[in-house]
Design a protein around this motif. Structure first.
Motif, mmCIF file in Angstrom:
data_model
loop_
_atom_site.group_PDB
_atom_site.id
_atom_site.type_symbol
_atom_site.label_atom_id
_atom_site.label_comp_id
_atom_site.label_asym_id
_atom_site.label_seq_id
_atom_site.Cartn_x
_atom_site.Cartn_y
_atom_site.Cartn_z
ATOM 1 N N GLU A 76 6.397 -2.569 -3.041
ATOM 2 C CA GLU A 76 5.586 -3.697 -3.511
ATOM 3 C C GLU A 76 4.134 -3.578 -3.067
ATOM 4 O OE1 GLU A 76 4.845 -7.703 -1.279
ATOM 5 O OE2 GLU A 76 6.882 -7.697 -2.088
ATOM 6 N N LEU A 77 3.925 -3.339 -1.761
ATOM 7 C CA LEU A 77 2.557 -3.315 -1.250
ATOM 8 C C LEU A 77 1.840 -2.019 -1.610
ATOM 9 C CD1 LEU A 77 0.759 -5.310 0.204
ATOM 10 C CD2 LEU A 77 1.182 -4.066 2.311
ATOM 11 N N SER A 78 2.578 -0.912 -1.706
ATOM 12 C CA SER A 78 1.952 0.334 -2.168
ATOM 13 C C SER A 78 1.378 0.152 -3.563
ATOM 14 C CB SER A 78 2.976 1.476 -2.178
ATOM 15 O OG SER A 78 3.364 1.824 -0.877
ATOM 16 N N MET A 79 2.134 -0.543 -4.410
ATOM 17 C CA MET A 79 1.656 -0.818 -5.762
ATOM 18 C C MET A 79 0.357 -1.616 -5.717
ATOM 19 S SD MET A 79 2.133 -0.659 -9.113
ATOM 20 C CE MET A 79 3.789 -0.604 -9.792
ATOM 21 N N GLY A 80 0.331 -2.670 -4.906
ATOM 22 C CA GLY A 80 -0.854 -3.514 -4.842
ATOM 23 C C GLY A 80 -2.048 -2.836 -4.198
ATOM 24 N N GLY A 124 -2.373 -14.930 -2.442
ATOM 25 C CA GLY A 124 -3.399 -14.343 -1.580
ATOM 26 C C GLY A 124 -3.792 -12.950 -2.038
ATOM 27 N N CYS A 125 -2.791 -12.156 -2.419
ATOM 28 C CA CYS A 125 -3.071 -10.805 -2.930
ATOM 29 C C CYS A 125 -3.835 -10.863 -4.249
ATOM 30 C CB CYS A 125 -1.758 -10.039 -3.123
ATOM 31 S SG CYS A 125 -0.897 -9.646 -1.592
ATOM 32 N N PHE A 126 -3.557 -11.881 -5.062
ATOM 33 C CA PHE A 126 -4.261 -12.065 -6.337
ATOM 34 C C PHE A 126 -5.726 -12.422 -6.105
ATOM 35 C CE2 PHE A 126 -5.684 -15.563 -9.168
ATOM 36 C CZ PHE A 126 -5.930 -14.820 -10.317
ATOM 37 N N ILE A 127 -5.969 -13.311 -5.152
ATOM 38 C CA ILE A 127 -7.332 -13.759 -4.863
ATOM 39 C C ILE A 127 -8.187 -12.621 -4.320
ATOM 40 C CG2 ILE A 127 -8.707 -15.223 -3.312
ATOM 41 C CD1 ILE A 127 -6.419 -17.283 -3.460
ATOM 42 N N SER A 128 -7.590 -11.779 -3.480
ATOM 43 C CA SER A 128 -8.350 -10.808 -2.696
ATOM 44 C C SER A 128 -9.251 -9.888 -3.520
ATOM 45 C CB SER A 128 -7.392 -9.984 -1.830
ATOM 46 O OG SER A 128 -8.098 -9.229 -0.883
ATOM 47 N N PRO A 129 -8.725 -9.105 -4.480
ATOM 48 C CA PRO A 129 -9.620 -8.186 -5.202
ATOM 49 C C PRO A 129 -10.663 -8.907 -6.049
ATOM 50 C CG PRO A 129 -7.418 -8.165 -6.169
ATOM 51 C CD PRO A 129 -7.323 -8.952 -4.903
ATOM 52 N N ALA A 184 -3.921 -8.926 -11.997
ATOM 53 C CA ALA A 184 -2.889 -9.244 -12.989
ATOM 54 C C ALA A 184 -1.506 -8.929 -12.430
ATOM 55 C CB ALA A 184 -3.135 -8.452 -14.272
ATOM 56 N N TYR A 185 -1.395 -7.807 -11.696
ATOM 57 C CA TYR A 185 -0.126 -7.469 -11.047
ATOM 58 C C TYR A 185 0.274 -8.560 -10.060
ATOM 59 C CZ TYR A 185 2.895 -5.316 -7.500
ATOM 60 O OH TYR A 185 3.902 -5.068 -6.600
ATOM 61 N N TRP A 186 -0.692 -9.010 -9.257
ATOM 62 C CA TRP A 186 -0.372 -9.993 -8.223
ATOM 63 C C TRP A 186 -0.112 -11.379 -8.798
ATOM 64 C CZ3 TRP A 186 1.577 -8.403 -4.052
ATOM 65 C CH2 TRP A 186 1.130 -7.247 -3.411
ATOM 66 N N MET A 206 8.120 -3.331 8.171
ATOM 67 C CA MET A 206 7.467 -2.060 8.496
ATOM 68 C C MET A 206 7.232 -1.221 7.249
ATOM 69 S SD MET A 206 9.513 -0.934 11.948
ATOM 70 C CE MET A 206 8.912 0.747 11.783
ATOM 71 N N GLY A 207 8.080 -1.411 6.236
ATOM 72 C CA GLY A 207 7.906 -0.659 4.997
ATOM 73 C C GLY A 207 6.569 -0.919 4.335
ATOM 74 N N SER A 208 6.045 -2.149 4.515
ATOM 75 C CA SER A 208 4.771 -2.503 3.890
ATOM 76 C C SER A 208 3.593 -1.781 4.526
ATOM 77 C CB SER A 208 4.554 -4.020 3.968
ATOM 78 O OG SER A 208 4.436 -4.438 5.313
ATOM 79 N N THR A 209 3.825 -1.111 5.642
ATOM 80 C CA THR A 209 2.766 -0.315 6.270
ATOM 81 C C THR A 209 3.047 1.184 6.172
ATOM 82 O OG1 THR A 209 3.874 -0.535 8.420
ATOM 83 C CG2 THR A 209 2.189 -2.156 7.891
ATOM 84 N N VAL A 210 4.313 1.571 6.286
ATOM 85 C CA VAL A 210 4.660 2.997 6.253
ATOM 86 C C VAL A 210 4.478 3.582 4.857
ATOM 87 C CG1 VAL A 210 6.530 4.672 6.533
ATOM 88 C CG2 VAL A 210 6.240 2.829 8.202
ATOM 89 N N MET A 211 4.962 2.891 3.825
ATOM 90 C CA MET A 211 4.903 3.436 2.466
ATOM 91 C C MET A 211 3.474 3.570 1.931
ATOM 92 S SD MET A 211 7.911 4.280 1.991
ATOM 93 C CE MET A 211 9.646 3.927 2.253
ATOM 94 N N PRO A 212 2.586 2.585 2.149
ATOM 95 C CA PRO A 212 1.186 2.808 1.754
ATOM 96 C C PRO A 212 0.547 3.975 2.508
ATOM 97 C CG PRO A 212 1.596 0.468 2.035
ATOM 98 C CD PRO A 212 2.811 1.182 2.548
ATOM 99 N N TYR A 213 0.935 4.158 3.779
ATOM 100 C CA TYR A 213 0.428 5.296 4.554
ATOM 101 C C TYR A 213 0.841 6.618 3.904
ATOM 102 C CZ TYR A 213 0.571 8.902 8.173
ATOM 103 O OH TYR A 213 0.448 10.081 8.866
#
Length: 473
Positions: free
Chosen positions: A287-291, A197-202, A315-317, A411-418
């Motif tokens: 992981e999500l911060s990278m993406g 899903g992350c690969f398709i999105s961008p 390519a990352y995803w 929660m890390g997938s939201t806090v770290m990108p923030y």
């Protein structure tokens, strides 16, 4: 008799039919691989519940359930990556900055936190039968709001509710699939679809925009996926009632030597649940911060075009998806019952990859290769963590404890990108210039996860080597 109905309270050691016992495989213990037969229905607290096979090779219905679940995770991946894909358009249309956009991540973290604390209670009240479709309806709110271009304040408010939907669904699905036979492989497949899903999105978002569609119309695609998934959840999870979930909780308590029922405070203060939650928090945030921020990093720091940035991000995803799919099978075959060793290896390789990304981000080929290297070995880390938790936690924590771990960890997938958004707009002159620190940020996060797993492996090596569960003493 296997298709009949029995009253649990009437069973005694003298008249108990041994064919109804759960074998070790159902107990999710190390190395269990026995044939089994269980009743199709039993009576529990005055309610009939269905207990089907937990082997996907034996049950068509179970295979269809897993198919619906992996599609759900693909939707979560599409939705998670969507903000990174449309970031520049959000900044322009809402006349805001990256710090304020990051509030969408932060408020979603609040929703995740509520979900992690309340998920066990909600499952007892609704079961997957009710929780699954309700979570999907909640998840549909954010795409609807963004498509309608509601005010930014409204988006921030809805993002908290959105986190609640994501959190409850994430916890419940990891718990459901983690209790099946071949859980390592199935969790890997499930989370591979998140990466898909992350690969398709961008790619798809950029394609639509270049074809003349408005950027917000991309969210109609997400709403369509949710609608299809909603129908599947209604029909295929009708037997996953609250009574079945309560029965499973009771089984966990009875199989634990103490036989005690768990208070919520006991769960969230357990040192191993805190450890696994912290590992997932750090890893998922990395992981999500990278993406999410990779696209913007390439666009603003390296002056890539939006199309080139979307290619590298995808390519990352795709490397991430490949890692989740293939390494989950490798982990299941080469590290069966010894997944902690695999985690130490994967974390070490990911840390090396992020260091290469940090040191050689000015060399295009090396940068792209290091990004894909990181994505590949990041892939299996979530599913492997869930398997380790289910196999090593004291049995009484297997159900409720893993639900809390998944919720708090997510929660890390939201806090770290923030936090990365704050760094981007508050350092190096601001206005996105702080993205220059993005590679170093990833090094620090993944190195922290590596140190956590290495310390756990060294401290508990004797227990892990003897295939025993961890002791809370």
């Amino acid at each position: 008799m296997s298709g009949g109905s029995i009253e649990l309270s009437t069973l005694t050691p003298e008249n108990e039919d041994k064919s109804f016992e759960f074998p070790r495989e159902y107990d999710n213990e190390f190395g269990a691989d026995e044939d089994f037969e269980i009743p199709s229905t039993i009576d529990f607290q005055g309610h009939t519940i269905f207990l089907g096979s937990r082997d996907v090779k034996r049950s068509i219905r179970l295979r269809l359930q897993v198919a619906v679940i992996v599609i759900s995770f693909m939707i979560i991946g599409v939705a998670d990556q969507s903000l990174g894909s449309v970031m520049e358009y959000l900044l322009s249309d809402y006349q805001t900055d990256r710090t304020h956009i990051s509030y969408l991540f932060l408020c979603q973290a609040i929703g995740y936190m509520i979900a992690s604390f309340g998920n066990n209670m909600v499952c007892q009240m609704m079961g997957l039968k009710g929780l699954y479709p309700v979570s999907l309806l909640i998840m549909a709110l954010m795409p609807t709001a963004i498509y309608a271009k509601l005010s930014f304040t409204t988006l921030v408010s809805i993002s908290m509710i959105n986190g609640l939907g994501f959190g409850t669904l994430d916890c419940a699905m990891n718990l459901f699939v983690g209790g099946l036979k071949y859980s390592n492989q199935l969790l890997g497949l499930m989370h591979a679809f998140y990466g898909l899903g992350c690969f398709i999105s961008p790619l798809f978002c950029t394609y639509l925009i270049h074809r003349g569609f408005a950027w917000n119309q991309y969210y109609l695609f997400i709403l369509g996926l949710i609608a299809i998934n909603f129908v599947g959840s209604i029909f295929l999870f009708s037997r996953e009632t609250k009574w079945k979930y309560r029965y499973q909780l009771q089984q966990d308590c009875e199989k634990d030597e103490s036989g005690e029922k768990l208070a919520f405070k006991t769960i969230i203060t357990n040192k191993f649940i805190i450890f696994f939650s912290l590992c997932l928090f750090t890893y998922l945030g990395s992981e999500l911060s990278m993406g999410v921020w990779l696209f913007n990093y390439l666009l603003n720091i390296h002056s890539f075009t939006d199309k080139s940035s979307s290619y590298v991000t995808s390519a990352y995803w795709i490397a991430f998806t490949a890692g989740r799919f293939f390494l989950s099978f490798i982990t299941g075959h080469l590290f069966e019952d010894y997944e902690t060793k695999a985690m130490v290896i994967y974390c070490t390789l990911v840390t090396i990859g992020t260091i290469l990304f940090w040191l050689f981000n000015q060399v295009y080929l090396l940068m792209v290769c290091s990004i894909c290297f990181v994505g590949f070995f990041v892939g299996p880390m979530f599913s492997t963590t869930v398997v380790i938790a289910m196999k090593t936690l004291p049995k009484k924590f297997s159900t409720a404890g893993v639900a809390v771990i998944c919720g708090l960890g997510a929660m890390g997938s939201t806090v770290m990108p923030y936090l990365m958004g704050l760094i981007a707009d508050s350092t190096a002159g601001g206005k996105g210039a702080g993205l220059v620190y993005f590679p170093l940020y990833e090094v620090v996060l993944f190195a922290a996860a590596n140190m956590l797993w290495l310390a756990f492996f060294v401290k508990h090596k004797r227990t892990l080597d003897s295939y025993e569960r961890l002791s809370c003493d």
